[in-house]
Design a protein around this motif. Sequence first.
Motif, PDB file in Angstrom:
ATOM      1  N   LYS A  87       0.836  -1.189   0.000  1.00  0.00           N
ATOM      2  CA  LYS A  87       0.000   0.000   0.000  1.00  0.00           C
ATOM      3  C   LYS A  87       0.876   1.247   0.000  1.00  0.00           C
ATOM      4  O   LYS A  87       1.938   1.270   0.644  1.00  0.00           O
ATOM      5  CB  LYS A  87      -0.898  -0.004   1.235  1.00  0.00           C
ATOM      6  CG  LYS A  87      -2.119   0.868   1.134  1.00  0.00           C
ATOM      7  CD  LYS A  87      -3.127   0.475   2.199  1.00  0.00           C
ATOM      8  CE  LYS A  87      -4.468   1.136   1.917  1.00  0.00           C
ATOM      9  NZ  LYS A  87      -5.498   0.677   2.867  1.00  0.00           N
ATOM     10  N   GLU A 221     -15.156  -2.210   6.684  1.00  0.00           N
ATOM     11  CA  GLU A 221     -14.649  -1.615   5.444  1.00  0.00           C
ATOM     12  C   GLU A 221     -13.449  -2.422   4.956  1.00  0.00           C
ATOM     13  O   GLU A 221     -12.532  -2.713   5.728  1.00  0.00           O
ATOM     14  CB  GLU A 221     -14.231  -0.166   5.690  1.00  0.00           C
ATOM     15  CG  GLU A 221     -15.362   0.736   6.162  1.00  0.00           C
ATOM     16  CD  GLU A 221     -14.870   2.126   6.498  1.00  0.00           C
ATOM     17  OE1 GLU A 221     -13.953   2.614   5.805  1.00  0.00           O
ATOM     18  OE2 GLU A 221     -15.381   2.716   7.477  1.00  0.00           O
ATOM     19  N   GLU A 223     -10.001  -2.945   3.167  1.00  0.00           N
ATOM     20  CA  GLU A 223      -8.802  -2.164   2.883  1.00  0.00           C
ATOM     21  C   GLU A 223      -7.921  -2.976   1.933  1.00  0.00           C
ATOM     22  O   GLU A 223      -7.328  -3.984   2.315  1.00  0.00           O
ATOM     23  CB  GLU A 223      -8.031  -1.880   4.187  1.00  0.00           C
ATOM     24  CG  GLU A 223      -8.756  -0.964   5.152  1.00  0.00           C
ATOM     25  CD  GLU A 223      -8.709   0.478   4.703  1.00  0.00           C
ATOM     26  OE1 GLU A 223      -7.631   0.944   4.272  1.00  0.00           O
ATOM     27  OE2 GLU A 223      -9.760   1.148   4.759  1.00  0.00           O
ATOM     28  N   ARG A 224      -7.857  -2.537   0.692  1.00  0.00           N
ATOM     29  CA  ARG A 224      -7.093  -3.269  -0.315  1.00  0.00           C
ATOM     30  C   ARG A 224      -5.743  -2.592  -0.575  1.00  0.00           C
ATOM     31  O   ARG A 224      -5.492  -1.472  -0.137  1.00  0.00           O
ATOM     32  CB  ARG A 224      -7.893  -3.373  -1.611  1.00  0.00           C
ATOM     33  CG  ARG A 224      -9.247  -4.053  -1.425  1.00  0.00           C
ATOM     34  CD  ARG A 224      -9.893  -4.410  -2.735  1.00  0.00           C
ATOM     35  NE  ARG A 224     -11.230  -4.963  -2.531  1.00  0.00           N
ATOM     36  CZ  ARG A 224     -11.481  -6.220  -2.200  1.00  0.00           C
ATOM     37  NH1 ARG A 224     -10.468  -7.072  -2.054  1.00  0.00           N
ATOM     38  NH2 ARG A 224     -12.716  -6.643  -2.030  1.00  0.00           N
ATOM     39  N   TYR A 249      -9.080  -5.255   6.860  1.00  0.00           N
ATOM     40  CA  TYR A 249     -10.410  -4.740   7.174  1.00  0.00           C
ATOM     41  C   TYR A 249     -10.321  -3.675   8.260  1.00  0.00           C
ATOM     42  O   TYR A 249      -9.506  -3.772   9.183  1.00  0.00           O
ATOM     43  CB  TYR A 249     -11.332  -5.883   7.626  1.00  0.00           C
ATOM     44  CG  TYR A 249     -11.484  -6.966   6.584  1.00  0.00           C
ATOM     45  CD1 TYR A 249     -12.489  -6.903   5.624  1.00  0.00           C
ATOM     46  CD2 TYR A 249     -10.587  -8.038   6.538  1.00  0.00           C
ATOM     47  CE1 TYR A 249     -12.606  -7.880   4.652  1.00  0.00           C
ATOM     48  CE2 TYR A 249     -10.701  -9.024   5.562  1.00  0.00           C
ATOM     49  CZ  TYR A 249     -11.710  -8.934   4.627  1.00  0.00           C
ATOM     50  OH  TYR A 249     -11.819  -9.896   3.660  1.00  0.00           O
ATOM     51  N   LEU A 250     -11.172  -2.669   8.122  1.00  0.00           N
ATOM     52  CA  LEU A 250     -11.217  -1.565   9.077  1.00  0.00           C
ATOM     53  C   LEU A 250     -12.460  -1.697   9.941  1.00  0.00           C
ATOM     54  O   LEU A 250     -13.572  -1.897   9.438  1.00  0.00           O
ATOM     55  CB  LEU A 250     -11.248  -0.235   8.318  1.00  0.00           C
ATOM     56  CG  LEU A 250     -11.429   1.043   9.141  1.00  0.00           C
ATOM     57  CD1 LEU A 250     -10.268   1.239  10.105  1.00  0.00           C
ATOM     58  CD2 LEU A 250     -11.557   2.253   8.215  1.00  0.00           C
ATOM     59  N   PHE A 302      -7.589  -2.223  12.828  1.00  0.00           N
ATOM     60  CA  PHE A 302      -7.416  -2.909  11.546  1.00  0.00           C
ATOM     61  C   PHE A 302      -7.307  -4.408  11.799  1.00  0.00           C
ATOM     62  O   PHE A 302      -6.557  -4.853  12.673  1.00  0.00           O
ATOM     63  CB  PHE A 302      -6.155  -2.416  10.827  1.00  0.00           C
ATOM     64  CG  PHE A 302      -6.279  -1.034  10.273  1.00  0.00           C
ATOM     65  CD1 PHE A 302      -6.864  -0.817   9.030  1.00  0.00           C
ATOM     66  CD2 PHE A 302      -5.835   0.059  10.992  1.00  0.00           C
ATOM     67  CE1 PHE A 302      -6.992   0.465   8.511  1.00  0.00           C
ATOM     68  CE2 PHE A 302      -5.957   1.341  10.492  1.00  0.00           C
ATOM     69  CZ  PHE A 302      -6.536   1.546   9.254  1.00  0.00           C
ATOM     70  N   GLU A 304      -6.011  -7.681  10.235  1.00  0.00           N
ATOM     71  CA  GLU A 304      -5.016  -7.971   9.204  1.00  0.00           C
ATOM     72  C   GLU A 304      -4.622  -9.447   9.213  1.00  0.00           C
ATOM     73  O   GLU A 304      -4.418 -10.043  10.284  1.00  0.00           O
ATOM     74  CB  GLU A 304      -3.779  -7.106   9.430  1.00  0.00           C
ATOM     75  CG  GLU A 304      -4.100  -5.615   9.378  1.00  0.00           C
ATOM     76  CD  GLU A 304      -2.959  -4.727   9.830  1.00  0.00           C
ATOM     77  OE1 GLU A 304      -2.891  -3.582   9.360  1.00  0.00           O
ATOM     78  OE2 GLU A 304      -2.141  -5.180  10.667  1.00  0.00           O
TER      79      GLU A 304
END
Length: 631
Positions: A87, A221, A223-224, A249-250, A302, A304
């Motif tokens: 990212k 949400e 997160e990519r 993910y958030l 987050f 992860e």
Amino acid sequence: MIVSRPSSSYDVIVVGGGHAGVEASHATAKMGLRTLLLCLRFSMVANMPCNPSIGGSAKGIVVREIDALGGLMGRMADLPGSLLQMKVLNTSKGPGVRCLRAQEDKIGYPRNVQDHLARVEGLDILVAECVSLWMDGGRLSGVVLSDGTRVAARGVILSTGTHMESVILRGHVVKEEGPDGERRSHGLSSSLSRLGLELVRLKTGTPPRLDPSSIDLSGMEVERGTPGDYHFSYDTTETIPVERMVPCYLCYTNEGTHRIIRQHLADSAMYGGVVEGVGPRYCPSIEDKIVRFADKERHQLFLEPESLHFSSFYLQGFSTSMPEDVQEEMVRSLRGFERARFLKYAYAIEYDAVSPLELDHTLMVRKVPGLYVAGQIACTSGYEEAAALGLMAGINCALRIKGEKGLVLSRSDAYIGIMIDDIVSKGTKEPYRLLSARSEYRLLTRSDNADERLLSKGYAVGLVSPERFARLMGRIERVEGTRKLLSSTKVRSLRAIQDYLTGLGYPEAEGSESLLQLLKRQKVDYAGLSEAFPGLPALSSEEAFKLETNVKYEGYIRAQLRECEKRKAYEDLPLDPELDYLHMDGLSLEAREKLHQLRPSTLGEAMRITNVHPSDVDVLSFHVRHQKRVP
């Protein structure tokens, strides 16, 4: 190679196989010195006991600096089997703070590092514990292992991470253990104390690990990763397409979570009086967040992935030292976590570290020539900070053994230079973490120009090959050649360029304007110019970004360079190593003590020492300018 018994002597012994030890041992071996790496378990070399991620704000720039100097972390993070997601951060904040963050595979990344180290020529790897330093006549001679074996060395690098006399804390339960279920290191602390080194007690922690099948992700949400050709290492040629990257993910805490935490504060190791060490201010536990930011209705978390080899989620932002039953109550109060199953409970860890005020700018212990300290034992926090210190300790240990001058990076050279200058000049009472705000010259210490800043230094010490250095020169020539072409190409006869400008909302340019002048405009980029004018050279996305940054921020970059040169001329004024600070008229009592203890080599180093005030700097400047030695 992995050995069952050590030789009787080595050039360098590195104690500890974490990220600092990996870089240190790799550097000294690649610089031609026979090296021994001591680790408690080879399968835990380069382990990621906390979040399996590399990079982030400021830290991502450090990884590129490590790579430019010839270190391993960036190359290993980019490899297949290591990388789960890449990212780009801070894209809206300007090029000075733009950086990369990668989610790494907790199994794959260490395995890639271990495979690489096992093949490094001149590097022996031994599973053994160092319990003390071997001193002979007041001089460092090597190390003593737990079985009594003495191994001689010309230099020793301590990179023990969080293992020295470590304890794991959950609530009021204290367990003598290292991170991630490893053994702790016992005995080395007392050996260092006997040498007169100041030790400090620090704390850090980690969140729980959860079973992904027990969590409802539907309300979170996604997160990519960032689409595009992004990588840490300048040598990486293949990247993972964004569609193959693993998502994160958030999610958020809620008032119910906060209420549970407040009700159980006395049960936590942190607030229940069990913790003695000081924790990292910039990576607080969830208890700390609730207490310090009581007005906030929710805190960001987050979720992860840890690995493709097993199913586990890491709950980033939820570090805690609460008892296990309270952790379950806290986590299950989160939306989507009502049925969460724990794979590993969170914990806090306390450990011994060496005050970085004991070190000089090469990371050598002043009181023990030949002894270097790097990583979390030097009071830093994070894999990236540890790797950077390990690399610099390895380089400087090797240079000292070869009889060459040490490599000291300035604050305008690199974030690595900023970190080392901060910790050895000012010290720290908590695990030090790199932040972009610590850099005075953020447009000079960017992610995209780490190769220009540091690759020649890595080449000079022998960690960068001639072929790699030649590739750097090729990149520089391509960017500079393109800049000259843009400067010499006028808009007057380029209809497609005019159409490109009007499409962006600009009026048509004057015919005398060059493409370089157009590139200074906010929305104009090199890709757009190239499409409108195919005669421009093909640059990689990174080369194009570097060109755009240099052009668009040219005035600001020149201003920072002028300020840097002006400050450098002042700061580089050498201080006589024999100055008698204790009896120097005009110095404050605090400054006298600190200057006498730390012995700065330049006025710049003296300026950044805690309790050395501007009036003290004026006194020192007077002595420097008049070459006056105080009797």
